[in-house]
Write an enzyme that holds these catalytic residues in place. Structure first.
Site, PDB file in Angstrom:
ATOM      1  N   SER A 122       0.845  -1.189   0.000  1.00 14.23           N
ATOM      2  CA  SER A 122       0.000   0.000   0.000  1.00 14.23           C
ATOM      3  C   SER A 122       0.886   1.246   0.000  1.00 14.23           C
ATOM      4  CB  SER A 122      -0.957  -0.039   1.189  1.00 14.23           C
ATOM      5  OG  SER A 122      -1.988   0.900   1.029  1.00 14.23           O
ATOM      6  N   ASP A 164      -9.729  -4.003  -5.396  1.00 11.57           N
ATOM      7  CA  ASP A 164      -9.124  -3.096  -4.426  1.00 11.57           C
ATOM      8  C   ASP A 164      -9.687  -1.690  -4.643  1.00 11.57           C
ATOM      9  OD1 ASP A 164      -7.528  -1.546  -2.780  1.00 11.57           O
ATOM     10  OD2 ASP A 164      -5.668  -2.542  -3.356  1.00 11.57           O
ATOM     11  N   HIS A 217      -8.139  -4.980  -0.991  1.00 14.17           N
ATOM     12  CA  HIS A 217      -6.866  -4.363  -0.609  1.00 14.17           C
ATOM     13  C   HIS A 217      -6.041  -5.274   0.296  1.00 14.17           C
ATOM     14  CE1 HIS A 217      -4.241  -0.906  -0.323  1.00 14.17           C
ATOM     15  NE2 HIS A 217      -4.252  -0.953   0.995  1.00 14.17           N
TER      16      HIS A 217
END
Length: 282
Positions: free
Chosen positions: A130, A216, A254
């Site tokens: 991320s 995501d 995610h």
């Protein structure tokens, strides 16, 4: 808290190291490794980092990591600025117009571990996800010669494009972290100087694994897809020995696949790529 099963903590050791950043700041590093490993520059190593949102990457127990340690890998967590490990100032000095500290801190940590013999200079791996994936893309551009392999998970590598679009659901609240490049020319120029997609260079890069998920909603799959395409077109490294791989999970978000065993299968595949590049094949 005791760990059930046949885990024996006496098989492993941990220690704290301190790297020195470009501006003289001391950066803590947490190490864990199989007992008996010595700082003789022979062990492969993986350096993990995040460094955003004042999130402290505290060392924690991981069942899945044991198989990595048992293969002789030194695992390091770089507690770089932008995180919250060392107080509010630690965060403030790694966000907005100080964000580059996050990236140079991570490179300083990797170099420290090599210079002090904890990691073989030819077998340095890096991992982050991320915002930590943005970190991976940034350090790949900043110091590609330091790393043998990089795993960027759901990586925020097309950050400038995303942060310039206030119609996206998360963009406006993200301006507190990165700055507002829409209304501030200085923020725009500063971000453009470090965002991974814009700064891919025609030099030799490490092997790179970018992992993403079709569903995501935090970091769209288009970001690593664009980044991988530019890497493949631009880098001069041998992509047979140092491949640039994109893996997209078609039913995941995610956090990757849901379910304990599906998550472990995904982690095993990713680690197989990283370990293979570090010369560990069994």
């Amino acid at each position: 808290m005791p760990v059930l099963g046949d885990f024996d903590s006496s098989h492993y050791e941990q220690r704290r190291e301190w790297a020195v950043a470009q501006d003289g700041t001391r950066i803590p590093i947490s190490l864990v490794y199989k007992k008996g490993i010595q700082p003789d520059a022979s062990a492969p190593g993986i350096v993990y980092g995040y460094g955003s949102y004042e999130h402290a990457m505290d060392p924690r127990f991981s069942i899945a990591r044991l198989s990595v340690l048992d293969r002789g890998v030194v695992w390091a967590i770089a507690h770089i600025r932008g995180g919250g490990e060392m107080g509010r100032a630690w965060y403030e000095n790694g966000k907005e117009l100080h964000k580059k500290n996050t990236f140079s801190d991570f490179v300083a940590c990797a170099k420290h571990l090599v210079e002090h013999g904890w990691i073989d200079p030819q077998r340095v791996g890096a991992m982050g996800g991320s915002a930590g994936g943005l970190l991976m893309g940034a350090v790949a551009n900043l110091a590609p010669e330091v790393f043998r392999v990089i795993h960027a998970d759901v990586p925020f590598v097309d950050a400038l494009t995303t942060i310039l679009n206030p119609d996206l659901p998360l963009t406006v609240m993200e301006w507190e972290e990165w700055g507002n490049p829409v209304d501030n020319a200085e923020v725009y120029q500063y971000m453009k100087e470090y965002t991974p997609y814009e700064n891919v260079r025609a030099v030799e890069y490490p092997a790179i694994l970018a992992t993403t998920s079709l569903n995501d909603t935090r970091v769209f799959y288009t970001e690593p897809t664009k980044w991988v395409a530019r890497l493949r077109e631009t880098v001069t490294s041998d992509q047979q020995s140092r491949p640039i791989v994109l893996r997209t999970e078609m039913v995941a978000g995610h956090g990757g696949k849901s379910g304990r065993y599906d998550a472990w299968h995904q982690y095993a595949w990713e680690m197989a790529f990283v370990l293979g590049q570090l010369g560990i094949t069994s």
